[in-house]
Design a protein around this motif. Structure first.
Motif, PDB file in Angstrom:
ATOM      1  N   THR A   8      38.798  41.542  32.310  1.00 64.78           N
ATOM      2  CA  THR A   8      39.203  42.360  33.004  1.00 64.78           C
ATOM      3  C   THR A   8      38.796  42.759  34.794  1.00 64.78           C
ATOM      4  N   GLY A  64      36.722  33.191  31.243  1.00 67.10           N
ATOM      5  CA  GLY A  64      37.056  33.977  29.579  1.00 67.10           C
ATOM      6  C   GLY A  64      37.531  32.287  29.344  1.00 67.10           C
ATOM      7  N   ASN A 108      39.526  32.587  24.933  1.00 62.98           N
ATOM      8  CA  ASN A 108      40.499  33.861  24.061  1.00 62.98           C
ATOM      9  C   ASN A 108      39.801  34.933  24.578  1.00 62.98           C
ATOM     10  N   ILE A 109      39.618  34.958  25.278  1.00 67.48           N
ATOM     11  CA  ILE A 109      39.672  36.905  26.744  1.00 67.48           C
ATOM     12  C   ILE A 109      39.730  36.899  27.683  1.00 67.48           C
ATOM     13  N   GLU A 110      40.838  38.130  27.724  1.00 68.65           N
ATOM     14  CA  GLU A 110      41.062  38.191  29.134  1.00 68.65           C
ATOM     15  C   GLU A 110      39.822  38.719  29.668  1.00 68.65           C
TER      16      GLU A 110
END
Length: 215
Positions: A13, A7, A9-11
């Motif tokens: 999940t 990922g 700039n994004i987690e």
């Protein structure tokens, strides 16, 4: 089959990870015998002027061949859906091509090409330096191939160009998509007397490739 999810700039999940697995496992379900690794890269653009802010990129390693697809939209889950459909189509096309080649030639299409020895001392006593603009370096195997095979690889990686070693000349060539349609090939100008003959042959092959892609 190995899944690797990154990922930027994004987690990533657990919910996103499960959705990626669900969609891509379904997409590659019928191709597990040729697929060794699925590399997924999810990213969100920070530039507000970029329309497709959330991008899903999938790279699959199948019998030594790289198959790649990328899609972007305003919604990450929609991007994952679209890239899963796209990679499934590319895998189907790749498998059908291999079956056609196997039927016509009665030889295995998964033959391993022996790697040529690499010259260790490429720069002599110079100090290796990269300009500040270069932010990433990639190394990859480059087995000899013809222009038709290079075109197939270009279509599989979802790029607008593909670099390869020409099996006829031994030179490094680049096949690319032309802005006004069709394909072109970039090749070095050799000083030897055979350069004109090889250039003419390459031009003829490119012409034949462009005719096939327009059908």
């Amino acid at each position: 089959m190995k899944f690797v999810i990154h990922g930027k700039n994004i987690e990533v999940t657990e919910a996103i990870r499960e959705y990626v697995h669900q969609k891509l496992e379904k997409a590659v379900n019928h191709f597990q015998n040729i697929t060794s690794e699925v590399d997924v890269h999810l990213s969100v653009a920070r530039n507000p002027r970029v329309s497709s802010k959330q991008t899903a990129e999938v790279t699959i390693y199948a019998n030594g061949t790289v198959i790649r697809a990328q899609e972007g939209s305003e919604n990450l889950y929609a991007s994952i859906d679209m890239v899963a459909d796209k990679i499934a189509r590319k895998l189907r096309k790749y498998k059908e091509k291999r079956l056609d080649q196997k039927t016509s030639s009665h030889v295995k299409t998964s033959e391993v090409v022996a790697e040529e020895p690499v010259e260790l001392d490429l720069i002599g006593d110079r100090t290796p330096e990269l300009p500040e603009e270069v932010v990433r370096t990639k190394y990859f195997a480059m087995p000899p191939m013809g222009i038709a095979e290079a075109l197939e690889r270009l279509q599989l990686v979802d790029h607008d160009f593909y670099m390869f070693r020409n099996s006829e000349t031994g030179d490094i060539n680049v096949i690319y998509q032309r802005n006004h349609g069709g394909y072109g090939v970039l090749q070095p100008r050799n000083a030897n007397s055979n350069s004109n003959n090889s250039n003419g042959k390459v031009a003829q092959e490119v012409g034949e490739v462009n005719k096939l892609t327009r059908k």
